[in-house]
Structure formats: structure tokens, C-alpha cells
Design an enzyme around this catalytic site. Structure first.
Site, PDB file in Angstrom:
ATOM      1  N   ARG A 165       0.867  -1.179   0.000  1.00  0.00           N
ATOM      2  CA  ARG A 165       0.000   0.000   0.000  1.00  0.00           C
ATOM      3  C   ARG A 165       0.906   1.232   0.000  1.00  0.00           C
ATOM      4  O   ARG A 165       2.083   1.138   0.335  1.00  0.00           O
ATOM      5  CB  ARG A 165      -0.917  -0.009   1.228  1.00  0.00           C
ATOM      6  CG  ARG A 165      -1.850  -1.215   1.273  1.00  0.00           C
ATOM      7  CD  ARG A 165      -2.975  -1.017   2.264  1.00  0.00           C
ATOM      8  NE  ARG A 165      -3.733  -2.246   2.465  1.00  0.00           N
ATOM      9  CZ  ARG A 165      -4.746  -2.644   1.680  1.00  0.00           C
ATOM     10  NH1 ARG A 165      -5.096  -1.912   0.643  1.00  0.00           N
ATOM     11  NH2 ARG A 165      -5.385  -3.766   1.930  1.00  0.00           N
ATOM     12  N   GLY A 225      -8.428   1.720  -5.011  1.00  0.00           N
ATOM     13  CA  GLY A 225      -7.278   2.620  -4.866  1.00  0.00           C
ATOM     14  C   GLY A 225      -6.299   2.429  -6.013  1.00  0.00           C
ATOM     15  O   GLY A 225      -5.867   3.399  -6.663  1.00  0.00           O
ATOM     16  N   ASP A 241     -13.311  -7.863  -1.410  1.00  0.00           N
ATOM     17  CA  ASP A 241     -14.446  -7.088  -0.897  1.00  0.00           C
ATOM     18  C   ASP A 241     -15.611  -7.001  -1.890  1.00  0.00           C
ATOM     19  O   ASP A 241     -16.728  -6.686  -1.499  1.00  0.00           O
ATOM     20  CB  ASP A 241     -14.014  -5.653  -0.541  1.00  0.00           C
ATOM     21  CG  ASP A 241     -12.848  -5.626   0.422  1.00  0.00           C
ATOM     22  OD1 ASP A 241     -12.605  -6.650   1.073  1.00  0.00           O
ATOM     23  OD2 ASP A 241     -12.181  -4.574   0.525  1.00  0.00           O
ATOM     24  N   GLU A 258     -16.539  -6.355   9.067  1.00  0.00           N
ATOM     25  CA  GLU A 258     -15.629  -5.457   9.795  1.00  0.00           C
ATOM     26  C   GLU A 258     -16.065  -3.991   9.793  1.00  0.00           C
ATOM     27  O   GLU A 258     -15.779  -3.243  10.723  1.00  0.00           O
ATOM     28  CB  GLU A 258     -14.196  -5.572   9.252  1.00  0.00           C
ATOM     29  CG  GLU A 258     -14.058  -5.102   7.805  1.00  0.00           C
ATOM     30  CD  GLU A 258     -12.614  -5.016   7.326  1.00  0.00           C
ATOM     31  OE1 GLU A 258     -11.698  -4.975   8.161  1.00  0.00           O
ATOM     32  OE2 GLU A 258     -12.407  -5.002   6.095  1.00  0.00           O
ATOM     33  N   MET A 282      -6.959 -15.241   6.819  1.00  0.00           N
ATOM     34  CA  MET A 282      -7.082 -16.599   6.278  1.00  0.00           C
ATOM     35  C   MET A 282      -7.963 -16.640   5.042  1.00  0.00           C
ATOM     36  O   MET A 282      -7.796 -17.496   4.183  1.00  0.00           O
ATOM     37  CB  MET A 282      -7.659 -17.525   7.347  1.00  0.00           C
ATOM     38  CG  MET A 282      -6.694 -17.709   8.493  1.00  0.00           C
ATOM     39  SD  MET A 282      -7.407 -18.657   9.804  1.00  0.00           S
ATOM     40  CE  MET A 282      -7.412 -20.256   9.051  1.00  0.00           C
TER      41      MET A 282
HETATM   42  N1  LIG Z   1      -6.405   8.235  -5.680  1.00  0.00           N
HETATM   43  C1  LIG Z   1      -5.266   7.589  -5.892  1.00  0.00           C
HETATM   44  N2  LIG Z   1      -4.403   8.027  -6.836  1.00  0.00           N
HETATM   45  C2  LIG Z   1      -3.255   7.372  -7.067  1.00  0.00           C
HETATM   46  N3  LIG Z   1      -2.878   6.244  -6.426  1.00  0.00           N
HETATM   47  C3  LIG Z   1      -3.692   5.767  -5.480  1.00  0.00           C
HETATM   48  C4  LIG Z   1      -4.927   6.405  -5.157  1.00  0.00           C
HETATM   49  N4  LIG Z   1      -5.523   5.703  -4.176  1.00  0.00           N
HETATM   50  C5  LIG Z   1      -4.692   4.680  -3.887  1.00  0.00           C
HETATM   51  N5  LIG Z   1      -3.599   4.716  -4.670  1.00  0.00           N
HETATM   52  C6  LIG Z   1      -2.492   3.769  -4.642  1.00  0.00           C
HETATM   53  O1  LIG Z   1      -2.995   2.478  -5.024  1.00  0.00           O
HETATM   54  C7  LIG Z   1      -2.359   1.474  -4.267  1.00  0.00           C
HETATM   55  C8  LIG Z   1      -3.380   0.556  -3.662  1.00  0.00           C
HETATM   56  O2  LIG Z   1      -4.402   1.284  -2.984  1.00  0.00           O
HETATM   57  P1  LIG Z   1      -5.166   0.674  -1.724  1.00  0.00           P
HETATM   58  O3  LIG Z   1      -4.170   0.359  -0.672  1.00  0.00           O
HETATM   59  O4  LIG Z   1      -6.271   1.563  -1.394  1.00  0.00           O
HETATM   60  O5  LIG Z   1      -5.679  -0.748  -2.221  1.00  0.00           O
HETATM   61  P2  LIG Z   1      -6.790  -1.159  -3.260  1.00  0.00           P
HETATM   62  O6  LIG Z   1      -6.255  -1.080  -4.618  1.00  0.00           O
HETATM   63  O7  LIG Z   1      -8.025  -0.364  -3.001  1.00  0.00           O
HETATM   64  O8  LIG Z   1      -6.973  -2.684  -2.899  1.00  0.00           O
HETATM   65  P3  LIG Z   1      -7.669  -3.342  -1.622  1.00  0.00           P
HETATM   66  O9  LIG Z   1      -8.963  -3.896  -2.123  1.00  0.00           O
HETATM   67  O10 LIG Z   1      -6.757  -4.400  -1.209  1.00  0.00           O
HETATM   68  O11 LIG Z   1      -7.850  -2.291  -0.602  1.00  0.00           O
HETATM   69  C9  LIG Z   1      -1.493   2.146  -3.230  1.00  0.00           C
HETATM   70  O12 LIG Z   1      -0.154   1.985  -3.622  1.00  0.00           O
HETATM   71  C10 LIG Z   1      -1.941   3.587  -3.251  1.00  0.00           C
HETATM   72  O13 LIG Z   1      -0.877   4.480  -3.023  1.00  0.00           O
HETATM   73  O1  LIG Z   2      -3.720  -5.706   4.337  1.00  0.00           O
HETATM   74  P1  LIG Z   2      -4.416  -4.803   5.269  1.00  0.00           P
HETATM   75  O2  LIG Z   2      -3.863  -3.427   5.151  1.00  0.00           O
HETATM   76  O3  LIG Z   2      -4.542  -5.294   6.639  1.00  0.00           O
HETATM   77  O4  LIG Z   2      -5.894  -4.655   4.646  1.00  0.00           O
HETATM   78  C1  LIG Z   2      -7.089  -5.108   5.138  1.00  0.00           C
HETATM   79  C2  LIG Z   2      -8.160  -4.726   4.143  1.00  0.00           C
HETATM   80  O5  LIG Z   2      -7.871  -5.257   2.876  1.00  0.00           O
HETATM   81  C3  LIG Z   2      -8.942  -6.046   2.409  1.00  0.00           C
HETATM   82  O6  LIG Z   2      -8.647  -7.381   2.684  1.00  0.00           O
HETATM   83  C4  LIG Z   2      -9.091  -5.892   0.916  1.00  0.00           C
HETATM   84  O7  LIG Z   2      -9.503  -4.611   0.596  1.00  0.00           O
HETATM   85  C5  LIG Z   2     -10.130  -5.534   3.216  1.00  0.00           C
HETATM   86  O8  LIG Z   2     -11.178  -6.466   3.292  1.00  0.00           O
HETATM   87  C6  LIG Z   2      -9.512  -5.204   4.523  1.00  0.00           C
HETATM   88  O9  LIG Z   2     -10.203  -4.171   5.188  1.00  0.00           O
HETATM   89 MG   LIG Z   3      -9.623  -0.382  -1.709  1.00  0.00          MG
END
Ligand SMILES: Nc1ncnc2c1ncn2[C@@H]1O[C@H](COP(=O)(O)OP(=O)(O)OP(=O)(O)O)[C@@H](O)[C@H]1O
Ligand SMILES: O=P(O)(O)OC[C@H]1O[C@](O)(CO)[C@@H](O)[C@@H]1O
Ligand SMILES: [Mg+2]
Length: 567
Positions: A244, A271, A300, A399, A452
Site C-alpha cells: 500500500r 485505490g 471485498d 468489519e 485466512m
Molecule cells: N487516488 C489515488 N491516486 C493514485 N494512487 C492511489 C490512489 N488511491 C490509492 N492509490 C495507490 O494504489 C495502491 C493501492 O491502494 P489501496 O491500498 O487503497 O488498495 P486497493 O487497490 O483499493 O486494494 P484493496 O482492495 O486491497 O484495498 C497504493 O499503492 C496507493 O498508493
Molecule cells: O492488508 P491490510 O492493510 O490489513 O488490509 C485489510 C483490508 O484489505 C482487504 O482485505 C481488501 O480490501 C479488506 O477487506 C480489509 O479491510
Molecule cells: Mg480499496
């Protein structure tokens, strides 16, 4: 399962009443007032591509065709020719003859399958919505106008095109996996690599640890080939690692330029897709011929418009194993209460589906449906009733549920996502306290299977989904599209412009048939006729062949004692 609306929903939260938690699709959301009641106005708003709201005047006889034109524009998928109008396509190199990538160079021309009708026409479309709702009051209704007029909404069909905009020998492709883990990441990586090789691409790399790998000089890119990825789908996690947070979009695009990458496949959730869209826009701004293609990854299931995201099915399967354990523990204990907390961020899909799949949940709590812990409509009161009537109970809590009932953490993760307070632990503690004060012995077993459910290998249905999404991601890039993501709509595979799928997280619609099904799937006892039903249950139990007579007797004893103990 006794439903929330029967037992613990706060007054006014009926099943037929729409609430306003942002769960409805843009068009419908805009038709609801803050109290959630559909507004019978002739002037409402629909979203435009930039997500600013565009006014639609439904008294205009032409509104439908205007809406459709706007929809077509919003769902148009960006193409390389938008920036490079002179880009010349070549016949596709994706053919069955290329499956064994032994060809070292293409000096003699690309091999091709003659008369192969396996290509997708650029004008092929898939219907986004397939139900005609005749009324706003139909379960799960998604209407655009007050009369629920049928409006066809078409999106682009995914798949290999006859003409491609990249010469395979000029391609350097990169794959990156971002966000949290998700079952199936390795399956998608594998399929992208295999498909790229079928097109004839030789230079394929993996960027380690998400976006971070673009900027961290300590992290070297990983060369990928069919040989490297052959068996990666047999294990969970990501071959490339995830993270992240990370570098700025501008730094990422600098890195793409330095590395000579002109095709990038970005696997992640909302994200990550926001990042992918920003990378695509930055590449356009710099006039770079780069195809940026997302593959939605999240247990999710919170990405808009698609049937489901990969990893979700597997997570549900694992989650219901945890529920099963909680059920066995609770059912075997004297006054057992099982509590299972499941992931899902602000969306209750995992909790809802796992509850439905298990058939063992009495109370399912999701973020989209408010509830109370204490008081006559609270879950504790209902738990007492369940213990009284059944002898045990199982609660599944998402959660993100009930965050208004616990202290905010005010913390965020490296990507800026809010860190939730622990509702599972809170319910566990409150349950113990409540029954202690009531002088009723309970045996509370709390299970938090958090990591898990996502650190496992994809199941068969996710494996297939991953394979098709991976292949289609490569087809989209070769076809010259960028700033797109792949998904399934009504079982068909489609390309969607990224902004349309991430404008807000997809949430469970409490008015949907699925939530209703979840609530009604395992109704065991209704409050009004509890005694009769309990007796019927007891009779059934003592007659059953599987030796549950003892349990029946024990239950009766329990009941007697409870009648003395509880009011
Ligand atoms: N608005 C944005 N613009 C550019 N990069 C972003 C933005 N939001 C998130 N990111 C980048 O995208 C990556 C992943 O974002 P995030 O941690 O929110 O997970 P996600 O893609 O939503 O997946 P998950 O479902 O696991 O949460 C990170 O490296 C973050 O810096
Ligand atoms: O890996 P981390 O930062 O603990 O993330 C947990 C989050 O990631 C997810 O597994 C996927 O978005 C969510 O269900 C949960 O809230
Ligand atoms: Mg996300």
C-alpha cells in the site's frame, strides 16, 4: 436466521423502504431524497463522465436518447488513436499457431490462422442492465426516470481484435499487483504472461511490491516467462508481492519511461485503479504510447458494475468455513454464542454471501444496515431470546459494520484508507458483559479469520474468472485501449473506462433480492410464535435419527432453567 427487520432493526427500517447509504447505482441514487424516498420529480440528475452531475429534464420528449448519448460517451473506452490519430494497426498476431512461442524473430512475417472467426468486432456490445423494473418498488429497482422507462445501456465487449496497435517485438510489458492480497493474483499474472507470449511478446517483467517497486531502487524488476509462471497459480499470495502507499503518479510514469515499458497491467482494487487511471492520464499528457490496463482485484467485491471481482468467491468459501467452526463451537456448548468477524471494508458482500452459503447464521450484521447493540431492538436482546429458544446462536459481523457504535481509531493505512475500530471484539465483550449482568451463563467463542480468507489459493470458479480476465487484459492492450479495466457484466466479459467503476465503493443494497434472501434463508424461529416453533423444533430434534435425542433433552432442561432465570 431471524431477520434484522424482525428482531433488531431500529424503528422505521423496513425491508421495503429504501435507505440512502450510497448503495444504489448513480442513476437511482440521484432519484432518492435524503430520507431515501423516491422523489417524483420531472427534473433529476444523472452523472456525467467527469462525475459532475448533468441535469436531465424528463419532461423533454428526447431525454432518453440524450441520456443514451451521454451514457455512450461515458462508457467509451480510451484508445491510442485518440492521442495518435495516425497510429496504424497491423493484423493480430494472436492465433493458435502462436501458442508455442518458438519463433525468434518475425522477419518472415507473423504466422496466422486462416479464416479464424475468433475475433471480437470493435462494435460488439454487452447489455449492462438486463432487468426491466416496472416500478420503483420492485426489489432492487434501478430506475433512471420516475416512470422506470426501459433504457438500453451498452458497454464494450472484451476479447481479441483482428487488428492490433502494438508490434509484439516492440513491446515491453509490466505487471504489478497492489493493495492487499487476494486469491487469484497468481492466476491472473500467469495468464497475462501466457497470453502476451502467444501474441509474441518476449520482454515481460514483474514490478515487485506494488507501486513501490517503481521507485524503490533496491527492488529489481522480475523477468517473467511461461516457464516462471507455469505453476504459480497453485499457491496463494502474489508472486510479485503487494504493498500500500508508494510513489507519486509522476514518479511512476518517469519509471515507465526509464524502463521502456509500453504496456502495463495493474492488478488491484479501487485505490489501485485510481492510480492506474492517473497513470493513464499522465501518459497521455506526456504523449507516451503506453497501454494501461487494470484488472480489478478485491475480496471485498466493492467495484461497481461488475458481477463480481476475482477472489471474492474463494474468500466467501473460506469465510463460511470459519462460520461452520463457530456454529459447531456454539452448538456444542451450553448456551454457546459464536461470533465471526469478516473482512470487506465498507461493504458487506463477504458477510452476506458467507452467511447465505453457510445457512448457520442467526444474525448477520453489515455496514449498509444500521443496527443497535443494546435496548429492546438491539442484538443482545435478540441473542438472549435465541439462547432462550434455541440454546445457541451464531453472529456474523462485517468489519465495517456498526462503526457508529464504537470509538473511531482516526488511523489510516499507508494508502490513506481508514482503519476501522474492531466491531467483532466489541460485540464479543458486550455480549459477555450483558449476559453476566443478566445472570445467564453463556460461552462466547470469537473467531476472526481475517487474513485466512484472502491468503489462500483461488478456487475453481475464481481460477476460471482470473484466466479470462488475464487474457482479456492483454487483448485490450494489444487492441490499443488504455485507461480501461476488465470485468464481467451479466456473465459476459467487458471493457469499462476506469472512472466509471471506482466513483464510489459498491455496497450491498438492503433492498436487493440477495439481502432479502440472506435474511430469509435460515429463518428458524419467529418471535411471535417462539414457543410453538421451539417445541416443533424439539420434537423434530428428538425424533431425528442422528442421535440428537440427547441434545433435545438437554435443550428442554435448558429451556426450563431459562424460563426461571429470564424474564
Ligand atoms: N487516488 C489515488 N491516486 C493514485 N494512487 C492511489 C490512489 N488511491 C490509492 N492509490 C495507490 O494504489 C495502491 C493501492 O491502494 P489501496 O491500498 O487503497 O488498495 P486497493 O487497490 O483499493 O486494494 P484493496 O482492495 O486491497 O484495498 C497504493 O499503492 C496507493 O498508493
Ligand atoms: O492488508 P491490510 O492493510 O490489513 O488490509 C485489510 C483490508 O484489505 C482487504 O482485505 C481488501 O480490501 C479488506 O477487506 C480489509 O479491510
Ligand atoms: Mg480499496
Amino acid at each position: 436466521m431471524v431477520t434484522l427487520s424482525h428482531a433488531i432493526a431500529p424503528p422505521g427500517l423496513g425491508l421495503h423502504r429504501r435507505t440512502s447509504h450510497g448503495f444504489s447505482p448513480p442513476s437511482l441514487r440521484l432519484l432518492t431524497t435524503s430520507s431515501g424516498v423516491a422523489k417524483n420529480s420531472s427534473r433529476v440528475f444523472a452523472q456525467s463522465k467527469s462525475h459532475s452531475r448533468q441535469q436531465i429534464d424528463f419532461s423533454d420528449p428526447d431525454w432518453k436518447s440524450k441520456f443514451q448519448k451521454d451514457f455512450e460517451k461515458r462508457f467509451n473506452i480510451p484508445h491510442i488513436t485518440d492521442v495518435f490519430p495516425d497510429a496504424v494497426p497491423i493484423p493480430s498476431t494472436f492465433c493458435l499457431q502462436m501458442r508455442t512461442p518458438v519463433i525468434e524473430n518475425f522477419a518472415g512475417g507473423y504466422p496466422s490462422d486462416e479464416e479464424w472467426h475468433g475475433y471480437i468486432n470493435n462494435n460488439d456490445r454487452v447489455l449492462l442492465k438486463t432487468i426491466y423494473y416496472s416500478s420503483h418498488t420492485s426489489a432492487g429497482a434501478e430506475c433512471i426516470d420516475p416512470n422506470c422507462t426501459w433504457v438500453e445501456q451498452w458497454v464494450h465487449r472484451a476479447g481479441p481484435r483482428e487488428k492490433i496497435y502494438f508490434k509484439p517485438e516492440e513491446v515491453k510489458a509490466a505487471i504489478v499487483t497492489c493493495g492487499g492480497l487476494c486469491p487469484g493474483l497468481n492466476d491472473v499474472i500467469r495468464q497475462i504472461v501466457i497470453t502476451l507470449e502467444i501474441y509474441g511478446v518476449k520482454r515481460i517483467v514483474g514490478i515487485p511490491y506494488g507501486y513501490r517497486g517503481f521507485s524503490d531502487k533496491e527492488l529489481a524488476e522480475m523477468a517473467l516467462s511461461r516457464k516462471v509462471v507455469q505453476n504459480v497459480h497453485l499457491s496463494g499470495g502474489s508472486l510479485l508481492g503487494v504493498s500500500r502507499g508508494g510513489p507519486s503518479v509522476s514518479d511512476i510514469v518517469d519509471s515507465l519511461e526509464e524502463r521502456g515499458i509500453n504496456m502495463v497491467f495493474i492488478l488491484g482494487g479501487n485505490g489501485t485503479h485510481a492510480g492506474a487511471d492517473a497513470i493513464h492520464n499522465e501518459c497521455r499528457k506526456r504523449q507516451l504510447r503506453v497501454a494501461v490496463v487494470g484488472v480489478p482485484k478485491t475480496i471485498d467485491n466493492d467495484i461497481l458494475l461488475m458481477d463480481k471481482t476475482f477472489g471474492f468467491d474463494t474468500a466467501v468459501e473460506e469465510a463460511q468455513r470459519a462460520i461452520n467452526s463457530a456454529y459447531i463451537e456454539a452448538h456444542s456448548a451450553y448456551h454457546g454464542v459464536g461470533i465471526v468477524k469478516l473482512m470487506g471494508r465498507s461493504s458487506g458482500f463477504i458477510a452476506m454471501h458467507a452467511s447465505l452459503a453457510s445457512g448457520q447464521i442467526d444474525i448477520c450484521l453489515i455496514p449498509e444496515v444500521p443496527f443497535q447493540i443494546h435496548g429492546p431492538h438491539g442484538i443482545l436482546h435478540h441473542l438472549k431470546y435465541l439462547i432462550q429458544t434455541k440454546g445457541s446462536a451464531v453472529v456474523c459481523v462485517a468489519e465495517g459494520a456498526g462503526q457508529n457504535l464504537i470509538e473511531k481509531t482516526n488511523a489510516t493505512d499507508a494508502s490513506g484508507n481508514m482503519v476501522f475500530g474492531d466491531i467483532g471484539v466489541h460485540i464479543q465483550q458486550e455480549t459477555k458483559k450483558y449476559f453476566k449482568e443478566a445472570g445467564v451463563p453463556v460461552d462466547v467463542k470469537y473467531i476472526d479469520p481475517t487474513y485466512m480468507i484472502r491468503a489462500c489459493r483461488a478456487n475453481a470458479s475464481d481460477g476460471i474468472l482470473c484466466a479470462v480476465l488475464g487474457q482479456n487484459a492483454v487483448h485490450g492492450a494489444f487492441a490499443g485501449y488504455s485507461g480501461i479495466t476488465v470485468g464481467t457484466c451479466n456473465t459476459h466479459y467487458v471493457y469499462l473506462p476506469i472512472p466509471e467503476v471506482i466513483s464510489h465503493p459498491r455496497l450491498v443494497d438492503p433492498n436487493s433480492r440477495m439481502w432479502h434472501r440472506c435474511l430469509t434463508s435460515t429463518v428458524k424461529i419467529k418471535k411471535e410464535n417462539a414457543t410453538i416453533n421451539s417445541l416443533v423444533e424439539l420434537m423434530k430434534e428428538s425424533k431425528s435419527k442422528n442421535g440428537s435425542e440427547v441434545r433435545g433433552r438437554r435443550h428442554e432442561e435448558t429451556k426450563k432453567r431459562e424460563e426461571e432465570d429470564l424474564t
